[in-house]
Design a protein around this motif. Structure first.
Motif, PDB file in Angstrom:
ATOM      1  N   LYS A  77      -6.184  13.986   0.270  1.00 63.82           N
ATOM      2  CA  LYS A  77      -7.377  13.732  -0.532  1.00 63.82           C
ATOM      3  C   LYS A  77      -7.580  12.238  -0.805  1.00 63.82           C
ATOM      4  CE  LYS A  77      -7.063  18.208  -2.878  1.00 63.82           C
ATOM      5  NZ  LYS A  77      -6.885  18.879  -4.192  1.00 63.82           N
ATOM      6  N   ASN A  78      -6.551  11.431  -0.493  1.00 61.79           N
ATOM      7  CA  ASN A  78      -6.652   9.987  -0.765  1.00 61.79           C
ATOM      8  C   ASN A  78      -7.624   9.281   0.172  1.00 61.79           C
ATOM      9  OD1 ASN A  78      -4.913   9.988  -2.904  1.00 61.79           O
ATOM     10  ND2 ASN A  78      -3.104   9.483  -1.704  1.00 61.79           N
ATOM     11  N   GLY A  79      -7.943   9.923   1.301  1.00 61.31           N
ATOM     12  CA  GLY A  79      -8.871   9.281   2.227  1.00 61.31           C
ATOM     13  C   GLY A  79      -8.498   9.520   3.673  1.00 61.31           C
ATOM     14  N   ILE A  80      -9.219   8.856   4.561  1.00 63.73           N
ATOM     15  CA  ILE A  80      -9.050   9.039   6.006  1.00 63.73           C
ATOM     16  C   ILE A  80      -7.636   8.657   6.451  1.00 63.73           C
ATOM     17  CG2 ILE A  80      -9.825   8.215   8.275  1.00 63.73           C
ATOM     18  CD1 ILE A  80     -12.610   7.887   7.066  1.00 63.73           C
ATOM     19  N   TRP A  81      -7.089   7.585   5.871  1.00 65.16           N
ATOM     20  CA  TRP A  81      -5.782   7.071   6.303  1.00 65.16           C
ATOM     21  C   TRP A  81      -4.694   8.132   6.173  1.00 65.16           C
ATOM     22  CZ3 TRP A  81      -3.695   3.888   9.378  1.00 65.16           C
ATOM     23  CH2 TRP A  81      -2.409   3.386   9.206  1.00 65.16           C
ATOM     24  N   ASP A  82      -4.584   8.726   4.982  1.00 64.74           N
ATOM     25  CA  ASP A  82      -3.560   9.753   4.761  1.00 64.74           C
ATOM     26  C   ASP A  82      -3.904  11.055   5.483  1.00 64.74           C
ATOM     27  OD1 ASP A  82      -2.117   8.026   3.258  1.00 64.74           O
ATOM     28  OD2 ASP A  82      -2.140   9.197   1.413  1.00 64.74           O
ATOM     29  N   ARG A  83      -5.183  11.369   5.530  1.00 65.20           N
ATOM     30  CA  ARG A  83      -5.589  12.674   6.075  1.00 65.20           C
ATOM     31  C   ARG A  83      -5.426  12.762   7.583  1.00 65.20           C
ATOM     32  NH1 ARG A  83     -11.471  15.604   4.977  1.00 65.20           N
ATOM     33  NH2 ARG A  83     -10.991  17.567   6.034  1.00 65.20           N
TER      34      ARG A  83
ATOM     35  N   SER B  36       0.816  -1.212   0.000  1.00 64.92           N
ATOM     36  CA  SER B  36       0.000   0.000   0.000  1.00 64.92           C
ATOM     37  C   SER B  36       0.846   1.258   0.000  1.00 64.92           C
ATOM     38  CB  SER B  36      -0.936   0.010   1.213  1.00 64.92           C
ATOM     39  OG  SER B  36      -0.199  -0.074   2.412  1.00 64.92           O
ATOM     40  N   THR B  37       2.157   1.131   0.247  1.00 63.98           N
ATOM     41  CA  THR B  37       3.046   2.291   0.242  1.00 63.98           C
ATOM     42  C   THR B  37       3.580   2.590  -1.154  1.00 63.98           C
ATOM     43  OG1 THR B  37       4.885   0.851   0.804  1.00 63.98           O
ATOM     44  CG2 THR B  37       3.777   1.955   2.617  1.00 63.98           C
ATOM     45  N   THR B  38       3.277   1.721  -2.115  1.00 61.46           N
ATOM     46  CA  THR B  38       3.822   1.896  -3.456  1.00 61.46           C
ATOM     47  C   THR B  38       2.713   2.039  -4.491  1.00 61.46           C
ATOM     48  OG1 THR B  38       3.933  -0.504  -3.774  1.00 61.46           O
ATOM     49  CG2 THR B  38       5.891   0.560  -2.881  1.00 61.46           C
ATOM     50  N   THR B  39       3.067   2.629  -5.617  1.00 57.23           N
ATOM     51  CA  THR B  39       2.128   2.764  -6.726  1.00 57.23           C
ATOM     52  C   THR B  39       2.203   1.525  -7.616  1.00 57.23           C
ATOM     53  OG1 THR B  39       3.819   3.890  -8.046  1.00 57.23           O
ATOM     54  CG2 THR B  39       2.365   5.276  -6.705  1.00 57.23           C
ATOM     55  N   LYS B  40       1.357   1.480  -8.627  1.00 53.27           N
ATOM     56  CA  LYS B  40       1.319   0.313  -9.508  1.00 53.27           C
ATOM     57  C   LYS B  40       2.626   0.115 -10.280  1.00 53.27           C
ATOM     58  CE  LYS B  40      -3.694   0.326 -10.179  1.00 53.27           C
ATOM     59  NZ  LYS B  40      -4.798   0.485 -11.160  1.00 53.27           N
TER      60      LYS B  40
ATOM     61  N   GLY C   7      -0.566  11.642   7.232  1.00 52.41           N
ATOM     62  CA  GLY C   7      -0.256  13.051   6.983  1.00 52.41           C
ATOM     63  C   GLY C   7       0.210  13.807   8.231  1.00 52.41           C
ATOM     64  N   PRO C   8      -0.580  13.778   9.325  1.00 49.10           N
ATOM     65  CA  PRO C   8      -0.153  14.488  10.541  1.00 49.10           C
ATOM     66  C   PRO C   8       1.182  13.999  11.090  1.00 49.10           C
ATOM     67  CG  PRO C   8      -2.478  13.964  10.667  1.00 49.10           C
ATOM     68  CD  PRO C   8      -1.957  13.273   9.447  1.00 49.10           C
TER      69      PRO C   8
ATOM     70  N   GLN D  20      -3.257   0.123  19.090  1.00 46.86           N
ATOM     71  CA  GLN D  20      -1.879   0.540  18.817  1.00 46.86           C
ATOM     72  C   GLN D  20      -1.494   0.351  17.355  1.00 46.86           C
ATOM     73  OE1 GLN D  20       1.241  -0.843  21.627  1.00 46.86           O
ATOM     74  NE2 GLN D  20      -0.458  -1.669  22.805  1.00 46.86           N
ATOM     75  N   MET D  21      -1.957  -0.733  16.757  1.00 49.05           N
ATOM     76  CA  MET D  21      -1.484  -1.103  15.424  1.00 49.05           C
ATOM     77  C   MET D  21      -1.656  -0.001  14.380  1.00 49.05           C
ATOM     78  SD  MET D  21      -2.381  -5.168  15.085  1.00 49.05           S
ATOM     79  CE  MET D  21      -1.928  -5.247  13.349  1.00 49.05           C
ATOM     80  N   PRO D  22      -2.837   0.661  14.266  1.00 46.32           N
ATOM     81  CA  PRO D  22      -2.965   1.717  13.252  1.00 46.32           C
ATOM     82  C   PRO D  22      -1.965   2.857  13.464  1.00 46.32           C
ATOM     83  CG  PRO D  22      -5.113   1.087  14.107  1.00 46.32           C
ATOM     84  CD  PRO D  22      -4.108   0.422  14.974  1.00 46.32           C
ATOM     85  N   VAL D  23      -1.705   3.199  14.728  1.00 43.73           N
ATOM     86  CA  VAL D  23      -0.771   4.297  15.020  1.00 43.73           C
ATOM     87  C   VAL D  23       0.638   3.927  14.583  1.00 43.73           C
ATOM     88  CG1 VAL D  23       0.202   5.745  16.836  1.00 43.73           C
ATOM     89  CG2 VAL D  23      -2.202   5.053  16.958  1.00 43.73           C
ATOM     90  N   LEU D  24       1.085   2.727  14.949  1.00 40.17           N
ATOM     91  CA  LEU D  24       2.438   2.298  14.613  1.00 40.17           C
ATOM     92  C   LEU D  24       2.604   2.103  13.102  1.00 40.17           C
ATOM     93  CD1 LEU D  24       3.073  -0.240  17.528  1.00 40.17           C
ATOM     94  CD2 LEU D  24       3.777   2.148  17.375  1.00 40.17           C
TER      95      LEU D  24
END
Length: 278
Positions: free
Chosen positions: A35-41, A21-25, A45-46, A137-141
C-alpha cells in the motif's frame, strides 16, 4: 556529458543503496507494504516473496535463498549488461578518431559536433546505448537490496556462523571488500584508462564497502559477495575474447550512394565514349 554521467553510475548506485529510504523516522527498518506505493508493490514486495519461496524450497536457508535469487536476477539483466559492454567496446574503438576530430576542429565546436555525429552514424554507434541498460538494471538491483534488508524472516535467520539481521564485524566485510577490489582489478585496461580520474574513486569503493558492511546487517554484505563473485565470473567470459577490434569507418570514408552511382556511370560513359573513337 553523457559519458561522464555513465562513468559515475557505480557511485550513484552505492549512494542509493546506502540511502535512508529503508528506515523509518525513529531509525527502525521500514516494513514492506504494497500500500506504500509502486516501489513496494511491484518491485520490493515480489522480490521479498520470491526470497521466501526459495527459502521454503531450500529448507528455510535464507543464505542460500539470497544466493539463488541473486543469480537469477543477475541472469535476467545479463542481456542488458552484454548490450552495455558491446556499446562500451564500440566507443573505445572510436576514441582515436574522436581525438583526431577534437584536435582538427578544436576552434570550431559546431563542426566538431557535426563530424562526431557523422562518425557515430557511419559506425552505427549510439553514444546513449551504454547508458540505458544501466538505468534499467539499477531499479531491479536496488529493489533486491531493499527486499533483503526489509524482509523480517531474513533478519531473524541464522546462516553458517552469521546472524543475518546483525552486522558481522570482520569476516564478511573483508571478503566483500576483497571481492569488490578483485572485480575492479579484472576490468579491461582499456576501460580503466578510459575512465581516467574515476580510477581513484573506483579504488575507494572497496574501503567504502568494508565500512558499510561492518554497520549493515550481515545479509547485505553476503548479497554483495554473491553479486561480486557473479560479476567476476561474468567479466571473465565477456572479456576473455580479446580478438578482433571493431573496424572503424571514418566519416571521410563514407560516400553517398548517389555519388558512387554517379561515379560508376561516369566511368561507364567514359569507356563507352572511347569505343566509337576506335
Amino acid at each position: 556529458m553523457v559519458r561522464r554521467l555513465y562513468k559515475l553510475w557505480p557511485l550513484a548506485l552505492l549512494l542509493l543503496l546506502a540511502g535512508c529510504s529503508t528506515t523509518t523516522k525513529d531509525g527502525g527498518i521500514r516494513l514492506i507494504d504494497p500500500k506504500n506505493g509502486i516501489w513496494d508493490r511491484f518491485f520490493v514486495g515480489p522480490l521479498s516473496e520470491f526470497l521466501k519461496f526459495i527459502a521454503d524450497i531450500t529448507g528455510g536457508a535464507y543464505g542460500i535463498s539470497i544466493l539463488i535469487v541473486t543469480i537469477i536476477v543477475r541472469f535476467l539483466v545479463l542481456p542488458l549488461t552484454l548490450k552495455q559492454q558491446k556499446s562500451s567496446k564500440a566507443m573505445q574503438a572510436l576514441q582515436p578518431e574522436l581525438a583526431k576530430i577534437k584536435e582538427k576542429y578544436k576552434d570550431e565546436p559546431q563542426k566538431q559536433q557535426e563530424e562526431t555525429m557523422k562518425l557515430f552514424t557511419s559506425n552505427n554507434v549510439n553514444p546513449m546505448a551504454g547508458c540505458f541498460p544501466i538505468f534499467i538494471q539499477m531499479p531491479v538491483l536496488i529493489a533486491l537490496y531493499h527486499a533483503i534488508f526489509r524482509t523480517p524472516e531474513i533478519r531473524a535467520h541464522e546462516f553458517l556462523w552469521l546472524q543475518l539481521g546483525t552486522p558481522d564485524p570482520w569476516v564478511l566485510p573483508i571478503i566483500a571488500a576483497l571481492t569488490t577490489f578483485l572485480q575492479q582489478k579484472l576490468m579491461p585496461k582499456q576501460q580503466m584508462q578510459q575512465m581516467g580520474a574515476m580510477q581513484t574513486i573506483m579504488l575507494i569503493f572497496p574501503v567504502m564497502i568494508f565500512f558499510m558492511s561492518r554497520s549493515f546487517p550481515a545479509a547485505l554484505p553476503l548479497y554483495w559477495i554473491y553479486s561480486n563473485i557473479f560479476t567476476i565470473i561474468q567479466n571473465f567470459f565477456i572479456y576473455r575474447d580479446k580478438g578482433t577490434t571493431p573496424i572503424v569507418v571514418t566519416a571521410t570514408e563514407t560516400t553517398s550512394p548517389a555519388k558512387k552511382k554517379s561515379g560508376s556511370n561516369n566511368s561507364k560513359n567514359g569507356k563507352s565514349a572511347k569505343k566509337p573513337s576506335k
